[in-house]
Write a protein that holds these residues in place. Structure first.
Motif, PDB file in Angstrom:
ATOM      1  N   LYS A 210       2.406 -17.603  14.850  1.00 27.76           N
ATOM      2  CA  LYS A 210       2.609 -19.051  14.818  1.00 27.76           C
ATOM      3  C   LYS A 210       3.729 -19.347  13.835  1.00 27.76           C
ATOM      4  O   LYS A 210       3.902 -18.643  12.836  1.00 27.76           O
ATOM      5  CB  LYS A 210       1.341 -19.804  14.422  1.00 27.76           C
ATOM      6  CG  LYS A 210       0.940 -19.702  12.971  1.00 27.76           C
ATOM      7  CD  LYS A 210      -0.245 -20.606  12.683  1.00 27.76           C
ATOM      8  CE  LYS A 210      -0.670 -20.515  11.226  1.00 27.76           C
ATOM      9  NZ  LYS A 210       0.301 -21.154  10.320  1.00 27.76           N
ATOM     10  N   SER A 211       4.504 -20.371  14.126  1.00 21.20           N
ATOM     11  CA  SER A 211       5.630 -20.744  13.277  1.00 21.20           C
ATOM     12  C   SER A 211       5.750 -22.262  13.255  1.00 21.20           C
ATOM     13  O   SER A 211       5.566 -22.929  14.275  1.00 21.20           O
ATOM     14  CB  SER A 211       6.926 -20.129  13.824  1.00 21.20           C
ATOM     15  OG  SER A 211       8.049 -20.566  13.083  1.00 21.20           O
ATOM     16  N   ASP A 212       6.024 -22.820  12.072  1.00 24.53           N
ATOM     17  CA  ASP A 212       6.311 -24.243  11.979  1.00 24.53           C
ATOM     18  C   ASP A 212       7.486 -24.442  11.028  1.00 24.53           C
ATOM     19  O   ASP A 212       7.986 -23.484  10.432  1.00 24.53           O
ATOM     20  CB  ASP A 212       5.077 -25.040  11.533  1.00 24.53           C
ATOM     21  CG  ASP A 212       4.543 -24.577  10.189  1.00 24.53           C
ATOM     22  OD1 ASP A 212       5.326 -24.526   9.218  1.00 24.53           O
ATOM     23  OD2 ASP A 212       3.347 -24.263  10.089  1.00 24.53           O
ATOM     24  N   ASN A 213       7.917 -25.669  10.889  1.00 27.38           N
ATOM     25  CA  ASN A 213       9.098 -25.925  10.061  1.00 27.38           C
ATOM     26  C   ASN A 213       8.923 -27.180   9.221  1.00 27.38           C
ATOM     27  O   ASN A 213       9.809 -28.010   9.112  1.00 27.38           O
ATOM     28  CB  ASN A 213      10.364 -26.051  10.923  1.00 27.38           C
ATOM     29  CG  ASN A 213      10.322 -27.262  11.834  1.00 27.38           C
ATOM     30  OD1 ASN A 213       9.437 -27.359  12.679  1.00 27.38           O
ATOM     31  ND2 ASN A 213      11.266 -28.183  11.678  1.00 27.38           N
ATOM     32  N   PHE A 214       7.743 -27.334   8.618  1.00 28.96           N
ATOM     33  CA  PHE A 214       7.532 -28.496   7.766  1.00 28.96           C
ATOM     34  C   PHE A 214       6.905 -28.063   6.444  1.00 28.96           C
ATOM     35  O   PHE A 214       6.327 -26.976   6.337  1.00 28.96           O
ATOM     36  CB  PHE A 214       6.642 -29.536   8.454  1.00 28.96           C
ATOM     37  CG  PHE A 214       5.271 -29.026   8.815  1.00 28.96           C
ATOM     38  CD1 PHE A 214       4.230 -29.047   7.894  1.00 28.96           C
ATOM     39  CD2 PHE A 214       5.012 -28.516  10.073  1.00 28.96           C
ATOM     40  CE1 PHE A 214       2.972 -28.573   8.232  1.00 28.96           C
ATOM     41  CE2 PHE A 214       3.756 -28.033  10.415  1.00 28.96           C
ATOM     42  CZ  PHE A 214       2.735 -28.067   9.477  1.00 28.96           C
ATOM     43  N   GLU A 215       7.032 -28.922   5.442  1.00 32.62           N
ATOM     44  CA  GLU A 215       6.409 -28.681   4.147  1.00 32.62           C
ATOM     45  C   GLU A 215       5.877 -29.997   3.613  1.00 32.62           C
ATOM     46  O   GLU A 215       6.431 -31.072   3.901  1.00 32.62           O
ATOM     47  CB  GLU A 215       7.403 -28.059   3.170  1.00 32.62           C
ATOM     48  CG  GLU A 215       8.675 -28.861   2.962  1.00 32.62           C
ATOM     49  CD  GLU A 215       9.728 -28.073   2.198  1.00 32.62           C
ATOM     50  OE1 GLU A 215       9.577 -26.854   2.081  1.00 32.62           O
ATOM     51  OE2 GLU A 215      10.694 -28.703   1.730  1.00 32.62           O
ATOM     52  N   GLN A 304       7.664 -33.098   5.408  1.00 29.74           N
ATOM     53  CA  GLN A 304       9.096 -33.205   5.678  1.00 29.74           C
ATOM     54  C   GLN A 304       9.568 -31.924   6.352  1.00 29.74           C
ATOM     55  O   GLN A 304       9.134 -30.826   5.996  1.00 29.74           O
ATOM     56  CB  GLN A 304       9.882 -33.449   4.390  1.00 29.74           C
ATOM     57  CG  GLN A 304       9.720 -32.376   3.334  1.00 29.74           C
ATOM     58  CD  GLN A 304      10.386 -32.760   2.024  1.00 29.74           C
ATOM     59  OE1 GLN A 304      10.760 -33.904   1.829  1.00 29.74           O
ATOM     60  NE2 GLN A 304      10.538 -31.786   1.135  1.00 29.74           N
ATOM     61  N   PRO A 305      10.422 -32.061   7.347  1.00 32.39           N
ATOM     62  CA  PRO A 305      10.858 -30.871   8.085  1.00 32.39           C
ATOM     63  C   PRO A 305      11.765 -29.977   7.243  1.00 32.39           C
ATOM     64  O   PRO A 305      12.542 -30.446   6.417  1.00 32.39           O
ATOM     65  CB  PRO A 305      11.631 -31.457   9.274  1.00 32.39           C
ATOM     66  CG  PRO A 305      11.233 -32.886   9.347  1.00 32.39           C
ATOM     67  CD  PRO A 305      10.930 -33.295   7.943  1.00 32.39           C
ATOM     68  N   ARG A 306      11.632 -28.673   7.474  1.00 30.94           N
ATOM     69  CA  ARG A 306      12.615 -27.701   7.015  1.00 30.94           C
ATOM     70  C   ARG A 306      13.578 -27.445   8.173  1.00 30.94           C
ATOM     71  O   ARG A 306      13.403 -27.982   9.265  1.00 30.94           O
ATOM     72  CB  ARG A 306      11.924 -26.399   6.591  1.00 30.94           C
ATOM     73  CG  ARG A 306      11.009 -26.545   5.379  1.00 30.94           C
ATOM     74  CD  ARG A 306      10.381 -25.211   4.986  1.00 30.94           C
ATOM     75  NE  ARG A 306       9.362 -24.782   5.932  1.00 30.94           N
ATOM     76  CZ  ARG A 306       9.424 -23.694   6.683  1.00 30.94           C
ATOM     77  NH1 ARG A 306      10.500 -22.915   6.622  1.00 30.94           N
ATOM     78  NH2 ARG A 306       8.455 -23.368   7.504  1.00 30.94           N
ATOM     79  N   ASP A 307      14.560 -26.631   7.951  1.00 33.70           N
ATOM     80  CA  ASP A 307      15.540 -26.307   8.989  1.00 33.70           C
ATOM     81  C   ASP A 307      14.825 -25.600  10.148  1.00 33.70           C
ATOM     82  O   ASP A 307      14.369 -24.465  10.012  1.00 33.70           O
ATOM     83  CB  ASP A 307      16.627 -25.405   8.394  1.00 33.70           C
ATOM     84  CG  ASP A 307      17.779 -25.163   9.358  1.00 33.70           C
ATOM     85  OD1 ASP A 307      17.528 -24.953  10.563  1.00 33.70           O
ATOM     86  OD2 ASP A 307      18.943 -25.155   8.901  1.00 33.70           O
ATOM     87  N   ILE A 308      14.717 -26.274  11.288  1.00 37.69           N
ATOM     88  CA  ILE A 308      13.966 -25.726  12.409  1.00 37.69           C
ATOM     89  C   ILE A 308      14.629 -24.477  12.978  1.00 37.69           C
ATOM     90  O   ILE A 308      13.948 -23.547  13.416  1.00 37.69           O
ATOM     91  CB  ILE A 308      13.754 -26.800  13.504  1.00 37.69           C
ATOM     92  CG1 ILE A 308      12.779 -26.294  14.578  1.00 37.69           C
ATOM     93  CG2 ILE A 308      15.080 -27.235  14.115  1.00 37.69           C
ATOM     94  CD1 ILE A 308      12.372 -27.375  15.563  1.00 37.69           C
TER      95      ILE A 308
END
Length: 389
Positions: A210-215, A304-308
């Motif tokens: 699994k992968s996401d791009n938020f913190e 808040q999103p990180r670099d997707i």
């Protein structure tokens, strides 16, 4: 975007085929012309909700007799050649190297948990019975779930319990953000208010991921009024939900769109990790409906999103290294990740990554990973390269 019909044969023997044909019968005819049917044991199809589902299931049964077929509607397909906004993507598993059993759970909005667990245990027994003596294959399970039944958490919990350690990944069927009708198909029948579970055993090396791009940020919301069975939140911090959310992200409540929700996700903390709880829409009364279960007293954090692009690249690079090269990735990618990538004008870069690493799958209304139902996440099964097959 993909045009026409194409097919790719992977080192593991899986064939992936895709088409942008506008009608169900034409799409199936295109697949039948592309896929070599000898030795195929099961086909998974991800298809546009614009297709006539009854016509699609009938055509698939006629063109691929004696082959198990499972699938669902999407909010976009992912092919090895790139994204498909309309059309159909198929994954044809060979009998050599893969054994698959599948079943349907019905009436999941009122799921009989014991009955669901019994069905899954029956599938495990079928897989055990067909196992070669001394077999040591790798096992995983795939879930395809009717998103509009609002039952993913109950389904995933029951299925994961009955799988007894077999890892589960999957996706919730979509319908291009219309939220009117999501449909599953299995062995010639269309299903709503249902889930299809596939158990797979393979001799090839695999990893689930699994992968996401938020913190998380420091901004918190407490759900102070909600109707859990509808996944509907009326108040956040004792204020009207849409207004409180919009104020926190600096937007007008009247201008909230799926793009807004993709750019400013909410998350809950479970077991020390944050998991997205995406908003699906604003209701006319100012309440918010979510893709995941949500109840009063739940504390949510604005993320808040990180670099997707970099987050996705890092995950695929890690899988590539762990498996000694990727042959195929069967992926379940939240439609909000696509909306976020579009808003940041990087969708083409994500598509380039997916082509490079052989990602095939669909854009979902929710993702499953082990015993969790998630949002705004990319989950799936990575199959490693085995040369000389």
């Amino acid at each position: 975007m993909v045009q026409g019909t194409q097919m790719r044969r992977h080192l593991c023997g899986i064939q992936t085929a895709w088409t942008d044909a506008g009608q169900a019968e034409a799409a199936v005819a295109a697949l039948a012309g592309a896929i070599e049917r000898d030795g195929v044991g099961h086909i998974i199809v991800f298809f546009s909700p614009a297709y006539d589902t009854e016509a699609l299931t009938a055509a698939l049964g006629a063109r691929f007799p004696d082959i198990g077929i499972t699938g669902c509607t999407t909010s976009g397909g992912i092919s090895p050649a790139g994204p498909i906004d309309r059309g159909l993507v198929a994954i044809a598993f060979p009998r050599r190297g893969f054994r698959i059993v599948a079943g349907v759970l019905t009436q999941i909005a009122r799921l009989d948990v014991e009955g669901a667990a019994t069905t899954v245990r029956g599938l495990r027994r079928l897989l055990d019975q067909g196992r070669p003596d001394g077999g040591t294959g790798h096992r995983f399970a795939i879930s395809l779930i009717d998103a509009l039944a609002n039952a993913e958490e109950t389904v995933v919990s029951a299925v994961a319990w009955a799988l007894d350690g077999i890892p589960l990944v999957g996706g919730s069927a979509g319908d291009d953000l219309a939220f009117r009708s999501t449909v599953l198909i299995h062995d010639g029948k269309a299903h709503r208010d249902a889930a299809v579970i596939l158990l797979v055993e393979t001799e090839f090396p695999i990893r689930i991921f699994k992968s996401d791009n938020f913190e998380p940020t420091n901004r918190k919301f407490v759900v102070t009024a909600a109707r859990e069975e509808e996944r509907r939140v009326y108040e956040l911090n004792a204020e009207p939900a849409a207004r409180e959310y919009a104020m926190a992200v600096g937007l007008d409540p009247e201008s909230l769109t799926p793009m807004s929700f993709a750019a400013y996700p909410l998350a809950v903390k479970i077991g020390g990790e944050y998991y997205c709880r995406s908003i699906s829409r604003v209701e006319p009364d100012g309440s918010l409906t979510f893709f995941c279960a949500i109840g009063e007293g739940v504390v949510m954090t604005l993320a808040q999103p990180r670099d997707i692009v970099e987050a996705t690249r890092a995950e695929l690079d890690a899988l590539d290294t762990a498996l000694g090269g990727l042959d195929l990735v069967l992926g379940f990618d939240c439609v909000f990740r696509r909306l976020d990538a579009e808003s940041r004008q990087v969708r083409h870069r994500i598509a380039d990554l997916y082509r490079r690493y052989g990602v095939v799958g669909f854009e979902t209304y929710g993702e499953q990973y082990r015993s969790m139902h998630l949002n705004q996440t990319f989950t799936g099964i990575a199959i490693g390269r085995v040369e000389g097959r």
